[in-house]
Each structure stands twice: as structure tokens, then as C-alpha cells.
Scaffold this active site. Structure first.
Site, PDB file in Angstrom:
ATOM      1  N   ASP A 139       0.809  -1.221   0.000  1.00  0.00           N
ATOM      2  CA  ASP A 139       0.000   0.000   0.000  1.00  0.00           C
ATOM      3  C   ASP A 139       0.846   1.277   0.000  1.00  0.00           C
ATOM      4  O   ASP A 139       0.368   2.324   0.398  1.00  0.00           O
ATOM      5  CB  ASP A 139      -0.936  -0.006   1.222  1.00  0.00           C
ATOM      6  N   CYS A 177     -15.906  10.852   1.574  1.00  0.00           N
ATOM      7  CA  CYS A 177     -15.625   9.726   2.467  1.00  0.00           C
ATOM      8  C   CYS A 177     -14.976  10.222   3.761  1.00  0.00           C
ATOM      9  O   CYS A 177     -14.023  11.005   3.733  1.00  0.00           O
ATOM     10  CB  CYS A 177     -14.692   8.741   1.758  1.00  0.00           C
ATOM     11  N   CYS A 233     -19.050   1.327   6.482  1.00  0.00           N
ATOM     12  CA  CYS A 233     -19.367   0.480   5.326  1.00  0.00           C
ATOM     13  C   CYS A 233     -18.774  -0.912   5.477  1.00  0.00           C
ATOM     14  O   CYS A 233     -19.361  -1.902   5.038  1.00  0.00           O
ATOM     15  CB  CYS A 233     -18.918   1.137   4.020  1.00  0.00           C
TER      16      CYS A 233
END
Length: 385
Positions: free
Chosen positions: A139, A219, A249
Site C-alpha cells: 500500500d 468519504c 461500510c
């Protein structure tokens, strides 16, 4: 580097064995050309402006969309996943407005640190056995790990755009090993979301314009982490007490019922980050912030952005006991903090705004902070109209 079927099977057995020994919960293999739809989808995401201020996504568009552009020598991609599932549902904490909600993934050590060393060990053993070259990513490079993980069969990208696994729900950290060895790829997983839209309906800021599409600008994870400026006023109330990221979510996904809590102590939540008190967090100066979040991913946003987030939570708390601390932060050296403090004061003690503005506005040079004062004064005047 060509690998015989027999050698490929031996290499795969080595990878599976070493991945399990290193604490990974899933491992699968895919090809660098396995995500042909990714370039168009990523280009659409950027063209719509959904990436917000994350300019590096647009700047690395070509490399991010095609692993072979990032590293032309790659022949196989090994995707590894580590379960970080919580031992309790994080959502009840959202009703405890005197506490701050830190995203599950950030409640202990930075997962980059946890995973990268282990990936390097596995990659080193693979290179020693197979020869050729390897590269490790967690990442921190232009790698589309979620589409690659879906292509490898670890899970599928759900309607919230995150990876979903039948075994681990929505709670997986991902890393990858690029190798010049040719390994037999695994079959992709089937999308099993069906008609469910629990993740979409759970979003407090309506960040999903459509299933499988995310507008990062709305978001809460983006707003509280990547966003470097003031949090837009339209989202502040909806943020509630979320002070670093958002799990709504993810936590809403029905597939989580099959997920187990993370088994490894290094991924278990720190007790002092399960439900930290806002009053304790508002007191953090820069040295205290760095010490408290040492080794945590929270540390990377810096004290000022973090206190901005905590002040938004304070403004949503209805806790007038926080007013003295908020009032003190009106004089903070950081304009980002001062502006958030103005908003928090206007929410907790609107009657104090006019007097506080007289004391602060004359010396205030930052235009964003002055705008916060003007908005707060307008709110105060409206309530007395």
C-alpha cells in the site's frame, strides 16, 4: 523466467507454507495482465475528480493501472492477506459522543510495519529457491492491490469498493510480492454481493454515487486522514465522533458474520484506543501526540489534523464540559486547529461566539479561520433574530 510445472508447484507449496508461518490468512497468485478493466475504471475515477486532493493517484495513473508498466519484468503477482477483524462491532462506540472513534485498522501498530518485513522474508526465500528478482509492496506504491486480490481469488471488490472475503468479511490487509517466476495463477472469486446494499446505505456522508463507485471527497476516511485542510462544513455533523477514519461500510457487510477476530496480538486493539476520551485527546500538544501515537498509523497525519478531527467530534458531542478546552484552542498556533475550535465552540456554546470573536478576530490573519468566525457569527445572529 520460465518455470516448469513441477517447479511451479514446489514454489507454490513454499509460498503457502511460508505465508502461513508468517501469520498471513490467505495467499493467492495472479498474472500482471489479470486486471484489464482497471485502467479505464481508474481513469474514470480520476476524471470525475473522485480522488480529491490525492494527486499522486493521477500522477501515477499509468503505472497504477498496469503492473507491467510499474515493473516490466514481472511475470507473477503473489497477493497476501492478513485478517484484522475486530473482537467487537465498532459501531456502538458511535453513540458514546464523549469518546473518539478510531478506525479499527489504526488501533494498534501500523500494518505497513507489521506486514512488510514478513513479505520481504517470504520474497527472499522465494528468490533464493526460484532465482530471478522480486519486489514487495504494501500500500505504499502505485499498485492496485484490491483488483489484483480479486483476480487472484482472495475475495471480490464489494459495492463499497473494498475487498470482501467469504472467510474474513471486509477485514483484510493486503500486500503483494511481484516476481519474475512464472507461477500457476489461481481462479478469480465470484462477486457475491447480490442485491445487498448494506454498505452503501451505511455511509453517513453518502460517498457512494453508485454501487462499486466511491467519491473520496465525501468519504470520512479521506476527510479525516488525507484531507489537509478544514473539513467541509457540510460533512461535519455527519462525521459524529469519528476522529480517524470510518468503519461503517466495512462493519455493515453481512459477510463479516463468517469473520474471526484477528488472532495476532500485534493486530489487536490497544486498550487506550478502543474508546479514548475526547477531553484527553484535546489536551495533546505535539510531543504528547507523537508519544501517544508512536508506532500507530494515526501519527502520520500529525497533531494539527488530528486535533482538527477531535474538535469536530467535540462540536458534535453536546458536552459542555469540553468548552474550556475548546476555548483554549481558539489561540492554538495552528490555523487549522483554530478554525475547527471556532466551529466546535459555535456548536457547544453559541452564546459565547460574539464575545470570543471580538477577542480573536482583530488579530486573526488566516482567511480560513476568519471565514469560520463569520459563519459562527451568522449562526449566532440567526438564533437571536
Amino acid at each position: 523466467m520460465r518455470t516448469s510445472t513441477s517447479d511451479s508447484a514446489k514454489l507454490r507449496a513454499l509460498i503457502d507454507r511460508e505465508a502461513a508461518a508468517a501469520g498471513f490468512d490467505a495467499v493467492a497468485v495472479t498474472r500482471p495482465d489479470a486486471i484489464p478493466q482497471a485502467p479505464a475504471r481508474l481513469a474514470e475515477f480520476v476524471a470525475a475528480g473522485f480522488h480529491g486532493s490525492m494527486d499522486w493517484i493521477a500522477e501515477t495513473l499509468q503505472r497504477r493501472a498496469d503492473p507491467s508498466v510499474l515493473w516490466p519484468q514481472v511475470r507473477s503477482i503473489i497477493v497476501l492477506a492478513m485478517n484484522y477483524g475486530p473482537d467487537e462491532d465498532p459501531r456502538p462506540l458511535l453513540s458514546r459522543r464523549d469518546r473518539g472513534a478510531v478506525s479499527v485498522y489504526a488501533r494498534n501498530r501500523d500494518y505497513h510495519e507489521v506486514m512488510k518485513g514478513r513479505l520481504k522474508e517470504i520474497a527472499g526465500k522465494l528468490a533464493s529457491r526460484a532465482g530471478g528478482d522480486v519486489k514487495v509492496f504494501v500500500d505504499t506504491a502505485p499498485v492496485m492491490e484490491k483488483p489484483l486480490a480479486a483476480a487472484a481469488g482472495i475475495g471480490w471488490q464489494g459495492k463499497h469498493t473494498n475487498l470482501v472475503s467469504r472467510a474474513h468479511g471486509s477485514w483484510l490487509f493486503l500486500g503483494s510480492i511481484f516476481t519474475t517466476a512464472e507461477l500457476e495463477p489461481d481462479a478469480p472469486e465470484t462477486d457475491r454481493c447480490g442485491s445487498c446494499r448494506a454498505c452503501l446505505d451505511a455511509c453517513p456522508t453518502k460517498a457512494f454515487p453508485a454501487p462499486y463507485k466511491l467519491d473520496a471527497r465525501r468519504c470520512i476516511s479521506y476527510l479525516t486522514i488525507e484531507n489537509k485542510g478544514p473539513i467541509p462544513r457540510e460533512f461535519r455533523a455527519a462525521i459524529g465522533n469519528r476522529i480517524y477514519g470510518c468503519d461503517d461500510c466495512l462493519a455493515a457487510c453481512p459477510w463479516n458474520k463468517f469473520a474471526q477476530a484477528a488472532s495476532e496480538a500485534k493486530l489487536a486493539a490497544r486498550e487506550d484506543l478502543r474508546a479514548p476520551k475526547l477531553t484527553d485527546l484535546l489536551a495533546l500538544d505535539d510531543p504528547a501526540f507523537r508519544a501517544f501515537f508512536s508506532g500507530s498509523p494515526v501519527k502520520r497525519i500529525g497533531r494539527d489534523r488530528f486535533i482538527r478531527n477531535v474538535l469536530v467530534a467535540a462540536g458534535n458531542s453536546d458536552d459542555i464540559c469540553l468548552v474550556p478546552q475548546v476555548r483554549m484552542l481558539l489561540a492554538d498556533p495552528s490555523p487549522l486547529v483554530r478554525g475547527a475550535a471556532v466551529w466546535a465552540l459555535s456548536r457547544l456554546a453559541l452564546e459565547e461566539v460574539r464575545a470570543a470573536a471580538r477577542a480573536s478576530l482583530a488579530a486573526e490573519t488566516d482567511e480560513d479561520v476568519r471565514a469560520e468566525w463569520r459563519a459562527a457569527l451568522a449562526d449566532e445572529m440567526e438564533t437571536h433574530a
